[in-house]
Motif scaffolding. Structure first.
Motif, PDB file in Angstrom:
ATOM      1  N   ARG A  53      -9.595 -70.315 -37.676  1.00  0.00           N
ATOM      2  CA  ARG A  53     -10.784 -70.122 -36.849  1.00  0.00           C
ATOM      3  C   ARG A  53     -11.788 -69.352 -37.706  1.00  0.00           C
ATOM      4  O   ARG A  53     -11.525 -68.216 -38.123  1.00  0.00           O
ATOM      5  N   LEU A  54     -12.907 -69.971 -37.990  1.00  0.00           N
ATOM      6  CA  LEU A  54     -13.904 -69.436 -38.922  1.00  0.00           C
ATOM      7  C   LEU A  54     -15.039 -68.798 -38.129  1.00  0.00           C
ATOM      8  O   LEU A  54     -15.776 -69.476 -37.416  1.00  0.00           O
ATOM      9  N   PHE A  55     -15.191 -67.492 -38.280  1.00  0.00           N
ATOM     10  CA  PHE A  55     -16.118 -66.699 -37.469  1.00  0.00           C
ATOM     11  C   PHE A  55     -17.270 -66.221 -38.350  1.00  0.00           C
ATOM     12  O   PHE A  55     -17.056 -65.603 -39.390  1.00  0.00           O
ATOM     13  N   LEU A  56     -18.491 -66.500 -37.926  1.00  0.00           N
ATOM     14  CA  LEU A  56     -19.668 -66.027 -38.649  1.00  0.00           C
ATOM     15  C   LEU A  56     -20.859 -66.000 -37.708  1.00  0.00           C
ATOM     16  O   LEU A  56     -20.837 -66.594 -36.629  1.00  0.00           O
ATOM     17  N   ARG A  57     -21.913 -65.308 -38.140  1.00  0.00           N
ATOM     18  CA  ARG A  57     -23.058 -65.124 -37.246  1.00  0.00           C
ATOM     19  C   ARG A  57     -23.866 -66.404 -37.044  1.00  0.00           C
ATOM     20  O   ARG A  57     -24.343 -66.662 -35.949  1.00  0.00           O
ATOM     21  N   ARG A  58     -24.047 -67.168 -38.105  1.00  0.00           N
ATOM     22  CA  ARG A  58     -24.827 -68.418 -37.984  1.00  0.00           C
ATOM     23  C   ARG A  58     -23.913 -69.578 -38.371  1.00  0.00           C
ATOM     24  O   ARG A  58     -23.729 -69.869 -39.552  1.00  0.00           O
ATOM     25  N   SER A  59     -23.391 -70.241 -37.384  1.00  0.00           N
ATOM     26  CA  SER A  59     -22.375 -71.257 -37.619  1.00  0.00           C
ATOM     27  C   SER A  59     -22.906 -72.456 -38.392  1.00  0.00           C
ATOM     28  O   SER A  59     -22.130 -73.186 -39.011  1.00  0.00           O
ATOM     29  N   SER A  60     -24.214 -72.647 -38.387  1.00  0.00           N
ATOM     30  CA  SER A  60     -24.790 -73.794 -39.092  1.00  0.00           C
ATOM     31  C   SER A  60     -24.596 -73.708 -40.600  1.00  0.00           C
ATOM     32  O   SER A  60     -24.761 -74.705 -41.308  1.00  0.00           O
ATOM     33  N   GLU A  62     -19.195 -69.141 -33.618  1.00  0.00           N
ATOM     34  CA  GLU A  62     -20.328 -68.260 -33.919  1.00  0.00           C
ATOM     35  C   GLU A  62     -20.184 -66.956 -33.153  1.00  0.00           C
ATOM     36  O   GLU A  62     -19.849 -66.949 -31.965  1.00  0.00           O
ATOM     37  N   GLY A  63     -20.438 -65.857 -33.842  1.00  0.00           N
ATOM     38  CA  GLY A  63     -20.340 -64.561 -33.196  1.00  0.00           C
ATOM     39  C   GLY A  63     -20.740 -63.454 -34.135  1.00  0.00           C
ATOM     40  O   GLY A  63     -20.973 -63.667 -35.329  1.00  0.00           O
ATOM     41  N   ASP A  64     -20.812 -62.259 -33.598  1.00  0.00           N
ATOM     42  CA  ASP A  64     -21.244 -61.077 -34.340  1.00  0.00           C
ATOM     43  C   ASP A  64     -20.099 -60.073 -34.359  1.00  0.00           C
ATOM     44  O   ASP A  64     -19.565 -59.715 -33.298  1.00  0.00           O
ATOM     45  N   ALA A  65     -19.732 -59.618 -35.549  1.00  0.00           N
ATOM     46  CA  ALA A  65     -18.643 -58.637 -35.664  1.00  0.00           C
ATOM     47  C   ALA A  65     -19.030 -57.273 -35.112  1.00  0.00           C
ATOM     48  O   ALA A  65     -18.190 -56.386 -35.016  1.00  0.00           O
ATOM     49  N   LEU A  66     -20.288 -57.095 -34.731  1.00  0.00           N
ATOM     50  CA  LEU A  66     -20.731 -55.874 -34.066  1.00  0.00           C
ATOM     51  C   LEU A  66     -20.762 -56.044 -32.549  1.00  0.00           C
ATOM     52  O   LEU A  66     -21.299 -55.184 -31.843  1.00  0.00           O
ATOM     53  N   ASN A  67     -20.185 -57.127 -32.057  1.00  0.00           N
ATOM     54  CA  ASN A  67     -20.116 -57.395 -30.627  1.00  0.00           C
ATOM     55  C   ASN A  67     -18.645 -57.580 -30.254  1.00  0.00           C
ATOM     56  O   ASN A  67     -18.029 -58.582 -30.610  1.00  0.00           O
ATOM     57  N   GLN A  68     -18.094 -56.609 -29.542  1.00  0.00           N
ATOM     58  CA  GLN A  68     -16.658 -56.669 -29.251  1.00  0.00           C
ATOM     59  C   GLN A  68     -16.298 -57.871 -28.391  1.00  0.00           C
ATOM     60  O   GLN A  68     -15.224 -58.462 -28.559  1.00  0.00           O
ATOM     61  N   ALA A  69     -17.172 -58.255 -27.486  1.00  0.00           N
ATOM     62  CA  ALA A  69     -16.879 -59.416 -26.648  1.00  0.00           C
ATOM     63  C   ALA A  69     -16.733 -60.676 -27.498  1.00  0.00           C
ATOM     64  O   ALA A  69     -15.837 -61.497 -27.265  1.00  0.00           O
ATOM     65  N   ASP A  70     -17.606 -60.836 -28.504  1.00  0.00           N
ATOM     66  CA  ASP A  70     -17.493 -61.976 -29.423  1.00  0.00           C
ATOM     67  C   ASP A  70     -16.161 -61.953 -30.161  1.00  0.00           C
ATOM     68  O   ASP A  70     -15.500 -62.983 -30.332  1.00  0.00           O
TER      69      ASP A  70
END
Length: 212
Positions: free
Chosen positions: A29-36, A50-58
Protein backbone atom coordinates in the motif's frame (compact mmCIF):
# COMPACT_ATOMS: atom_id res chain seq x y z
CA UNK A 1 0.22 -12.75 2.06
CA UNK A 2 1.85 -9.98 4.12
CA UNK A 3 0.91 -6.38 3.40
CA UNK A 4 3.32 -3.47 3.88
CA UNK A 5 2.35 0.18 4.10
CA UNK A 6 5.02 2.46 2.60
CA UNK A 7 4.74 5.99 3.99
CA UNK A 8 6.41 8.54 1.73
CA UNK A 9 6.16 6.18 -1.21
CA UNK A 10 7.46 8.75 -3.71
CA UNK A 11 10.87 8.91 -2.01
CA UNK A 12 13.90 7.58 -3.85
CA UNK A 13 14.61 4.71 -1.46
CA UNK A 14 10.91 3.89 -1.11
CA UNK A 15 10.58 3.54 -4.88
CA UNK A 16 13.47 1.06 -4.97
CA UNK A 17 11.93 -0.94 -2.13
CA UNK A 18 8.58 -0.99 -3.90
CA UNK A 19 10.18 -2.20 -7.12
CA UNK A 20 12.22 -4.88 -5.34
CA UNK A 21 9.17 -6.24 -3.52
CA UNK A 22 7.24 -6.80 -6.75
CA UNK A 23 9.00 -10.13 -7.17
CA UNK A 24 8.08 -11.20 -3.63
CA UNK A 25 4.91 -12.52 -2.01
CA UNK A 26 4.10 -9.11 -0.51
CA UNK A 27 1.19 -6.72 -1.06
CA UNK A 28 2.03 -3.03 -1.02
CA UNK A 29 0.00 0.00 0.00
CA UNK A 30 1.76 3.13 -1.27
CA UNK A 31 0.95 6.25 0.75
CA UNK A 32 1.80 9.77 -0.40
CA UNK A 33 0.32 13.25 -0.42
CA UNK A 34 -0.24 13.56 -4.17
CA UNK A 35 -1.14 10.19 -5.59
CA UNK A 36 -0.86 11.39 -9.18
CA UNK A 37 2.94 11.25 -8.84
CA UNK A 38 2.93 7.45 -8.76
CA UNK A 39 1.58 4.71 -10.97
CA UNK A 40 1.37 1.05 -10.07
CA UNK A 41 3.63 -1.43 -11.84
CA UNK A 42 1.45 -4.36 -10.75
CA UNK A 43 -2.10 -3.42 -9.64
CA UNK A 44 -2.57 -6.90 -8.16
CA UNK A 45 0.22 -6.25 -5.66
CA UNK A 46 0.23 -2.46 -5.35
CA UNK A 47 -2.41 -0.05 -4.11
CA UNK A 48 -1.89 3.72 -4.07
CA UNK A 49 -3.55 5.73 -1.31
CA UNK A 50 -3.43 9.51 -0.98
CA UNK A 51 -2.97 10.99 2.45
CA UNK A 52 -0.93 13.20 4.74
CA UNK A 53 1.42 11.78 7.37
CA UNK A 54 0.49 14.80 9.52
CA UNK A 55 -3.13 13.64 9.59
CA UNK A 56 -3.75 10.76 11.98
CA UNK A 57 -7.09 9.88 10.40
CA UNK A 58 -5.35 9.42 7.02
CA UNK A 59 -2.73 7.22 8.65
CA UNK A 60 -5.32 5.07 10.40
CA UNK A 61 -7.20 4.47 7.15
CA UNK A 62 -3.95 3.51 5.42
CA UNK A 63 -2.91 1.15 8.23
CA UNK A 64 -6.06 -0.98 8.22
CA UNK A 65 -5.18 -4.54 7.31
CA UNK A 66 -1.42 -4.07 7.03
CA UNK A 67 1.26 -6.09 8.80
CA UNK A 68 4.27 -3.77 8.53
CA UNK A 69 4.71 -0.01 8.30
CA UNK A 70 7.80 1.30 6.52
CA UNK A 71 8.14 5.05 7.14
CA UNK A 72 10.28 6.96 4.65
CA UNK A 73 9.26 10.43 5.85
CA UNK A 74 10.75 13.92 6.00
CA UNK A 75 9.62 17.40 6.95
CA UNK A 76 7.91 17.77 10.33
CA UNK A 77 9.50 14.55 11.47
CA UNK A 78 8.79 14.84 15.21
CA UNK A 79 5.06 15.31 14.69
CA UNK A 80 5.07 12.59 12.04
CA UNK A 81 6.71 10.19 14.49
CA UNK A 82 4.07 10.94 17.13
CA UNK A 83 1.22 10.45 14.69
CA UNK A 84 2.61 7.25 13.16
CA UNK A 85 3.05 5.73 16.61
CA UNK A 86 -0.43 6.82 17.70
CA UNK A 87 -2.06 5.51 14.52
CA UNK A 88 -0.24 2.18 14.78
CA UNK A 89 -1.40 1.72 18.35
CA UNK A 90 -4.96 2.66 17.38
CA UNK A 91 -5.01 0.16 14.50
CA UNK A 92 -3.04 -2.59 16.26
CA UNK A 93 -0.12 -2.67 13.83
CA UNK A 94 3.11 -3.50 15.68
CA UNK A 95 5.97 -3.71 13.15
CA UNK A 96 7.65 -0.45 12.12
CA UNK A 97 10.69 0.30 9.98
CA UNK A 98 11.73 3.93 10.48
CA UNK A 99 14.30 5.76 8.36
CA UNK A 100 16.37 8.23 10.37
CA UNK A 101 19.88 9.61 9.87
CA UNK A 102 23.39 9.11 11.19
CA UNK A 103 24.54 11.16 14.16
CA UNK A 104 21.36 11.17 16.23
CA UNK A 105 23.22 9.61 19.17
CA UNK A 106 26.41 11.57 18.56
CA UNK A 107 27.80 8.20 17.48
CA UNK A 108 29.84 9.39 14.51
CA UNK A 109 33.51 9.62 15.57
CA UNK A 110 36.40 11.89 14.66
CA UNK A 111 36.54 14.51 11.96
CA UNK A 112 33.68 12.89 10.10
CA UNK A 113 31.48 13.35 13.16
CA UNK A 114 32.46 17.02 13.36
CA UNK A 115 31.75 17.49 9.65
CA UNK A 116 28.40 15.72 10.00
CA UNK A 117 27.43 18.06 12.84
CA UNK A 118 28.41 21.05 10.73
CA UNK A 119 26.14 19.85 7.93
CA UNK A 120 23.14 18.72 9.97
CA UNK A 121 23.03 20.76 13.19
CA UNK A 122 20.58 23.62 13.42
CA UNK A 123 17.27 21.79 13.16
CA UNK A 124 17.77 18.60 11.17
CA UNK A 125 19.85 16.37 13.44
CA UNK A 126 18.03 17.54 16.54
CA UNK A 127 14.57 16.79 15.15
CA UNK A 128 15.55 13.36 13.85
CA UNK A 129 17.07 12.55 17.24
CA UNK A 130 13.85 13.55 19.00
CA UNK A 131 11.77 11.52 16.54
CA UNK A 132 13.94 8.47 17.21
CA UNK A 133 13.31 8.84 20.95
CA UNK A 134 9.58 8.76 20.26
CA UNK A 135 9.94 5.57 18.21
CA UNK A 136 12.16 3.92 20.84
CA UNK A 137 9.67 4.72 23.62
CA UNK A 138 6.68 3.53 21.61
CA UNK A 139 6.66 -0.16 22.67
CA UNK A 140 6.26 -1.02 18.98
CA UNK A 141 8.38 -3.65 17.24
CA UNK A 142 10.54 -1.04 15.58
CA UNK A 143 13.75 -0.96 13.58
CA UNK A 144 15.43 2.41 13.12
CA UNK A 145 17.77 2.73 10.15
CA UNK A 146 20.53 5.37 10.21
CA UNK A 147 22.16 5.60 6.76
CA UNK A 148 25.50 7.19 6.05
CA UNK A 149 25.50 9.94 3.43
CA UNK A 150 23.61 8.61 0.44
CA UNK A 151 24.62 8.20 -3.19
CA UNK A 152 22.96 6.71 -6.27
CA UNK A 153 25.57 4.06 -7.09
CA UNK A 154 24.16 0.90 -8.62
CA UNK A 155 25.46 -1.39 -5.89
CA UNK A 156 24.42 -3.29 -2.80
CA UNK A 157 27.34 -3.12 -0.39
CA UNK A 158 26.83 -2.33 3.27
CA UNK A 159 27.61 -3.22 6.86
CA UNK A 160 25.71 -2.55 10.08
CA UNK A 161 26.52 -1.02 13.44
CA UNK A 162 24.30 -1.00 16.50
CA UNK A 163 23.05 1.91 18.57
CA UNK A 164 25.85 1.69 21.14
CA UNK A 165 28.65 1.29 18.56
CA UNK A 166 30.67 3.94 16.77
CA UNK A 167 29.40 4.60 13.27
CA UNK A 168 31.59 3.27 10.45
CA UNK A 169 32.24 4.65 6.99
CA UNK A 170 31.02 7.85 5.39
CA UNK A 171 28.68 6.85 2.56
CA UNK A 172 26.26 4.19 1.31
CA UNK A 173 24.06 3.70 -1.74
CA UNK A 174 20.31 4.20 -1.68
CA UNK A 175 20.09 0.78 -3.29
CA UNK A 176 21.84 -0.70 -0.24
CA UNK A 177 19.40 0.92 2.18
CA UNK A 178 16.50 -0.31 0.05
CA UNK A 179 17.92 -3.83 0.16
CA UNK A 180 18.11 -3.74 3.95
CA UNK A 181 14.54 -2.44 4.22
CA UNK A 182 13.28 -5.12 1.83
CA UNK A 183 15.07 -7.85 3.78
CA UNK A 184 13.46 -6.71 7.02
CA UNK A 185 10.03 -6.61 5.37
CA UNK A 186 10.59 -10.16 4.14
CA UNK A 187 11.98 -11.27 7.54
CA UNK A 188 10.11 -9.07 10.05
CA UNK A 189 11.41 -10.97 13.09
CA UNK A 190 14.91 -9.63 12.38
CA UNK A 191 16.34 -6.49 14.01
CA UNK A 192 13.36 -5.81 16.29
CA UNK A 193 14.20 -3.10 18.80
CA UNK A 194 17.44 -2.22 17.03
CA UNK A 195 18.79 1.05 15.66
CA UNK A 196 21.07 0.19 12.76
CA UNK A 197 23.84 2.36 11.38
CA UNK A 198 24.39 1.49 7.72
CA UNK A 199 27.49 2.26 5.68
CA UNK A 200 29.55 0.97 2.79
CA UNK A 201 32.62 -0.85 4.13
CA UNK A 202 36.03 0.78 3.72
CA UNK A 203 34.71 4.30 3.18
CA UNK A 204 36.24 5.79 6.32
CA UNK A 205 37.35 9.39 6.03
CA UNK A 206 36.71 12.96 7.10
CA UNK A 207 33.70 13.19 4.77
CA UNK A 208 32.22 11.25 1.83
CA UNK A 209 34.68 10.90 -1.05
CA UNK A 210 32.34 12.69 -3.45
CA UNK A 211 32.12 15.83 -1.27
CA UNK A 212 34.66 18.51 -2.23
Amino acid sequence: MKKVLILGANGQIAKIVSHDLLSEDIDQRLFLRRSSRLTTKNPKKQEIIEGDALNQADLEVAMKGVDIVYANLAGEIIEEAKLVVSAMKKTGVKRLIWISTLGIYDEVPGNYGKWNHQQLDGGYLETYAEAAKIIEASELDYTIIRPAWLDNKDEIDYELTQRNEAFKGTEVSRKSIAHLVSQIILNPDQHIGESLGVNKPNTDGDKPAWVK
